[in-house]
Design a protein around this motif. Structure first.
Motif, PDB file in Angstrom:
ATOM      1  N   THR A   1      23.335 -43.743-101.093  1.00 43.01           N
ATOM      2  CA  THR A   1      22.908 -43.931 -99.708  1.00 43.01           C
ATOM      3  C   THR A   1      21.540 -44.602 -99.665  1.00 43.01           C
ATOM      4  N   VAL A   2      21.414 -45.589 -98.814  1.00 42.26           N
ATOM      5  CA  VAL A   2      20.082 -46.163 -98.576  1.00 42.26           C
ATOM      6  C   VAL A   2      19.746 -45.868 -97.121  1.00 42.26           C
ATOM      7  N   LYS A   3      18.853 -44.919 -96.925  1.00 38.32           N
ATOM      8  CA  LYS A   3      18.515 -44.459 -95.562  1.00 38.32           C
ATOM      9  C   LYS A   3      17.054 -44.793 -95.338  1.00 38.32           C
ATOM     10  N   GLY A   4      16.798 -46.058 -95.081  1.00 33.17           N
ATOM     11  CA  GLY A   4      15.410 -46.509 -94.959  1.00 33.17           C
ATOM     12  C   GLY A   4      14.703 -46.315 -96.279  1.00 33.17           C
ATOM     13  N   LYS A   5      13.620 -45.548 -96.228  1.00 39.78           N
ATOM     14  CA  LYS A   5      12.805 -45.310 -97.425  1.00 39.78           C
ATOM     15  C   LYS A   5      13.439 -44.288 -98.383  1.00 39.78           C
ATOM     16  N   PHE A   6      14.422 -43.537 -97.852  1.00 37.38           N
ATOM     17  CA  PHE A   6      15.076 -42.508 -98.680  1.00 37.38           C
ATOM     18  C   PHE A   6      16.257 -43.104 -99.437  1.00 37.38           C
ATOM     19  N   ILE A   7      16.209 -42.955-100.753  1.00 36.22           N
ATOM     20  CA  ILE A   7      17.325 -43.412-101.586  1.00 36.22           C
ATOM     21  C   ILE A   7      18.089 -42.166-102.037  1.00 36.22           C
ATOM     22  N   GLY A   8      19.327 -42.029-101.561  1.00 30.99           N
ATOM     23  CA  GLY A   8      20.160 -40.887-101.929  1.00 30.99           C
ATOM     24  C   GLY A   8      20.918 -41.171-103.216  1.00 30.99           C
ATOM     25  N   LEU A   9      20.836 -40.212-104.147  1.00 30.24           N
ATOM     26  CA  LEU A   9      21.483 -40.376-105.461  1.00 30.24           C
ATOM     27  C   LEU A   9      22.588 -39.343-105.618  1.00 30.24           C
ATOM     28  N   ASP A  10      23.489 -39.591-106.577  1.00 27.25           N
ATOM     29  CA  ASP A  10      24.495 -38.554-106.832  1.00 27.25           C
ATOM     30  C   ASP A  10      24.014 -37.530-107.851  1.00 27.25           C
ATOM     31  N   ALA A  11      22.840 -37.730-108.456  1.00 28.27           N
ATOM     32  CA  ALA A  11      22.193 -36.673-109.240  1.00 28.27           C
ATOM     33  C   ALA A  11      21.327 -35.862-108.284  1.00 28.27           C
ATOM     34  N   SER A  12      21.045 -34.638-108.655  1.00 24.30           N
ATOM     35  CA  SER A  12      20.289 -33.754-107.757  1.00 24.30           C
ATOM     36  C   SER A  12      19.435 -32.798-108.580  1.00 24.30           C
ATOM     37  N   MET A  13      18.785 -31.872-107.859  1.00 26.18           N
ATOM     38  CA  MET A  13      18.050 -30.814-108.554  1.00 26.18           C
ATOM     39  C   MET A  13      18.995 -29.943-109.382  1.00 26.18           C
ATOM     40  N   ALA A  14      20.288 -29.987-109.070  1.00 28.46           N
ATOM     41  CA  ALA A  14      21.262 -29.246-109.879  1.00 28.46           C
ATOM     42  C   ALA A  14      21.517 -29.962-111.209  1.00 28.46           C
ATOM     43  N   THR A  15      21.303 -31.262-111.252  1.00 25.53           N
ATOM     44  CA  THR A  15      21.480 -32.038-112.483  1.00 25.53           C
ATOM     45  C   THR A  15      20.220 -31.954-113.343  1.00 25.53           C
ATOM     46  N   LEU A  16      19.091 -32.092-112.700  1.00 27.13           N
ATOM     47  CA  LEU A  16      17.786 -32.097-113.389  1.00 27.13           C
ATOM     48  C   LEU A  16      16.800 -31.382-112.467  1.00 27.13           C
ATOM     49  N   ILE A  17      16.388 -30.191-112.872  1.00 31.35           N
ATOM     50  CA  ILE A  17      15.575 -29.380-111.949  1.00 31.35           C
ATOM     51  C   ILE A  17      14.077 -29.584-112.155  1.00 31.35           C
ATOM     52  N   ARG A  18      13.670 -30.269-113.216  1.00 30.76           N
ATOM     53  CA  ARG A  18      12.242 -30.341-113.535  1.00 30.76           C
ATOM     54  C   ARG A  18      11.377 -30.877-112.384  1.00 30.76           C
ATOM     55  N   PRO A  19      11.801 -31.931-111.673  1.00 35.42           N
ATOM     56  CA  PRO A  19      10.956 -32.382-110.552  1.00 35.42           C
ATOM     57  C   PRO A  19      10.813 -31.314-109.456  1.00 35.42           C
ATOM     58  N   ALA A  20      11.909 -30.591-109.159  1.00 32.88           N
ATOM     59  CA  ALA A  20      11.831 -29.551-108.120  1.00 32.88           C
ATOM     60  C   ALA A  20      11.020 -28.349-108.601  1.00 32.88           C
ATOM     61  N   LEU A  21      11.121 -28.057-109.895  1.00 30.01           N
ATOM     62  CA  LEU A  21      10.488 -26.860-110.454  1.00 30.01           C
ATOM     63  C   LEU A  21       8.991 -27.040-110.692  1.00 30.01           C
ATOM     64  N   TYR A  22       8.628 -28.186-111.233  1.00 32.44           N
ATOM     65  CA  TYR A  22       7.224 -28.401-111.634  1.00 32.44           C
ATOM     66  C   TYR A  22       6.594 -29.606-110.947  1.00 32.44           C
ATOM     67  N   ASP A  23       7.335 -30.252-110.069  1.00 29.74           N
ATOM     68  CA  ASP A  23       6.885 -31.537-109.549  1.00 29.74           C
ATOM     69  C   ASP A  23       6.742 -32.530-110.722  1.00 29.74           C
ATOM     70  N   ALA A  24       7.640 -32.406-111.679  1.00 24.41           N
ATOM     71  CA  ALA A  24       7.549 -33.220-112.896  1.00 24.41           C
ATOM     72  C   ALA A  24       7.962 -34.663-112.620  1.00 24.41           C
ATOM     73  N   TYR A  25       7.294 -35.565-113.305  1.00 22.40           N
ATOM     74  CA  TYR A  25       7.568 -37.007-113.183  1.00 22.40           C
ATOM     75  C   TYR A  25       8.593 -37.421-114.230  1.00 22.40           C
ATOM     76  N   HIS A  26       9.592 -38.171-113.810  1.00 20.33           N
ATOM     77  CA  HIS A  26      10.500 -38.843-114.757  1.00 20.33           C
ATOM     78  C   HIS A  26      10.546 -40.322-114.387  1.00 20.33           C
ATOM     79  N   PRO A  27      10.581 -41.200-115.383  1.00 20.80           N
ATOM     80  CA  PRO A  27      10.741 -42.630-115.064  1.00 20.80           C
ATOM     81  C   PRO A  27      12.142 -42.880-114.482  1.00 20.80           C
ATOM     82  N   PHE A  28      12.202 -43.691-113.445  1.00 19.28           N
ATOM     83  CA  PHE A  28      13.476 -44.141-112.846  1.00 19.28           C
ATOM     84  C   PHE A  28      13.568 -45.649-113.038  1.00 19.28           C
TER      85      PHE A  28
END
Ligand SMILES: Cc1ncc(COP(=O)(O)O)c(C=O)c1O
Length: 402
Positions: free
Chosen positions: A284-311
């Protein structure tokens, strides 16, 4: 198997196109590069000769990866009965492995005794429970040296208020109790946090642990045969973070580690983090929001620690960053947010993004929350791809429910 034309613009994992892998297996998808894992283990072996390297299974417990890592001759660091069972089944040499636990169940303790694995006990109170299953040949206790470190507060596991380990006074009582119980061989364990790059910190930690070891050896007239310094070796996730010079860090450890005991280390993240990539599709491209099919259920580190991952835009990794996006998942939580105001190329539906440095504490922390099933996992060995875990189906989700 995909052969990539020499002029491809697409991101490669091993010698394969990430986009082709995503198309073949579907997204979200965990992908690991075998050669990176092998290289990381070699780096550690070169930097830490005469050291018992125990892979911390908690970082990534995919069974194919465990077998691969076990084949390299390293031991395992296991936390409970499940991890010990996985380690044994995967072929880790249990005589080189350790059981490091906080708040173990009796089943964990019983299994450790059955396997004869080196036990790092987290508290004196656990010792009498362990004796129900026999007297171990060797015992090791975990010290809290009074300080800790970690990139995030949540991964700092030493110092005041930590639930891990014992202060020196309790530690000393624990060894006295073990000696009274007839144990004659001893180890000592410490682990104070994760994602640490600072060599001076490791130096300080080694010195502190050796000071504590010396005091206990003198006061109780015992000798430590093993000193297990845990892990915490950082890997770079974000711009500005440089990789650890493992060769140099090994030297720092060797200089500071003046004790004749066998050194044990328990690296997890260092071995697997950089091998792993999550491939995810832009739904989904909703303006500035890019919706992905991965989520915090796939990778929780950003939600848990505000961790940075390269995209990375896998379709065209060199494309110029002209936009600023919020990268989010499909889960009904505000914390299902991978990145805010991330500079990215212009994205469109169907693009494949690569979430890099996802090999450690990724799949192992995945959940099924909000209708998310566990993704498939694929291992890449140069130009070959192997499915190493099937994607969960709805039938899998219903299994066991009565
Ligand atoms: C006792 C112990 N050893 C080893 C590790 C592995 O640490 P890392 O993944 O940072 O190498 C951990 C991680 O939490 C741990 O708690």
């Amino acid at each position: 198997m995909y052969f990539i034309p020499w002029d491809t613009m697409e991101l490669q994992i091993g010698k394969l196109s990430a986009v082709a892998i995503a198309k073949k297996y579907g997204t979200p998808l965990y992908v690991y590069d075998k050669q990176i894992i092998l290289q990381k283990i070699q780096d550690l072996k070169d930097a830490f000769p005469n050291t018992n390297i125990c892979y911390a299974i908690k970082a990534n417990a995919n069974f194919t990866l465990l077998k691969l890592i076990a084949q390299q001759g390293v031991g395992a660091d296991c936390c409970n009965v499940v991890e010990m069972t996985l380690a044994k089944e995967a072929g880790f040499d249990m005589s080189k492995s350790v059981f490091t636990t906080v708040n173990p169940t009796n089943k964990d303790l019983e299994k450790a005794m059955q396997l004869g694995i080196l036990i790092n006990l987290d508290d004196i109170s656990i010792f009498p429970r362990l004796l129900q299953y026999g007297t171990p040949q060797v015992i090791s206790f975990r010290v809290n040296p009074g300080f800790g470190k970690g990139k995030f507060n949540e991964v700092n596991v030493g110092g005041e208020g930590s639930k891990f380990g014992m202060d020196e006074e309790t530690l000393s009582k624990a060894y006295a109790l073990a000696k009274e119980s007839g144990i004659k061989r001893f180890g000592l364990h410490v682990h104070t946090g994760c994602i640490i790059f600072d060599e001076e910190y490791f130096q300080k930690l080694v010195r502190k642990v050796l000071e504590i070891a010396a005091r206990i050896e003198t006061s109780l007239d015992i000798r430590f045969e093993w000193i297990d310094l845990g892990s915490g070796f950082g890997v770079p996730y974000e711009p500005g973070e440089s990789p650890i010079d493992m060769h140099h860090l090994g030297k720092v450890f060797r200089q500071a580690f003046t004790h004749p005991a066998k050194l044990i280390i328990e690296p997890g993240r260092y071995i697997v983090a950089q091998s792993g990539t999550i491939l995810t599709e832009v739904t989904t491209v909703k303006g500035k929001f890019i919706g992905l099919d991965a989520s915090m259920a796939t990778l929780i580190r950003p939600a848990l620690y505000d961790a940075y991952h390269p995209f990375i835009l896998a379709n065209d990794p060199e494309k110029e960053n002209t936009e600023s996006y919020n990268l989010v998942g499909p889960v009904c939580e505000t914390t299902d947010f991978f990145a805010r105001d991330r500079a990215m190329p212009k994205l469109q539906e169907g693009n494949i993004l690569a979430i890099q440095v996802s090999g450690a504490y990724g799949f192992v922390m995945a959940s099924r929350y909000n209708g998310q099933s566990f993704p498939a996992e694929v291992l890449i060995d140069n130009e070959k791809d192997f499915l190493i875990r099937k994607k969960e189906t709805t039938e899998d989700l219903l299994r066991g429910q009565l």
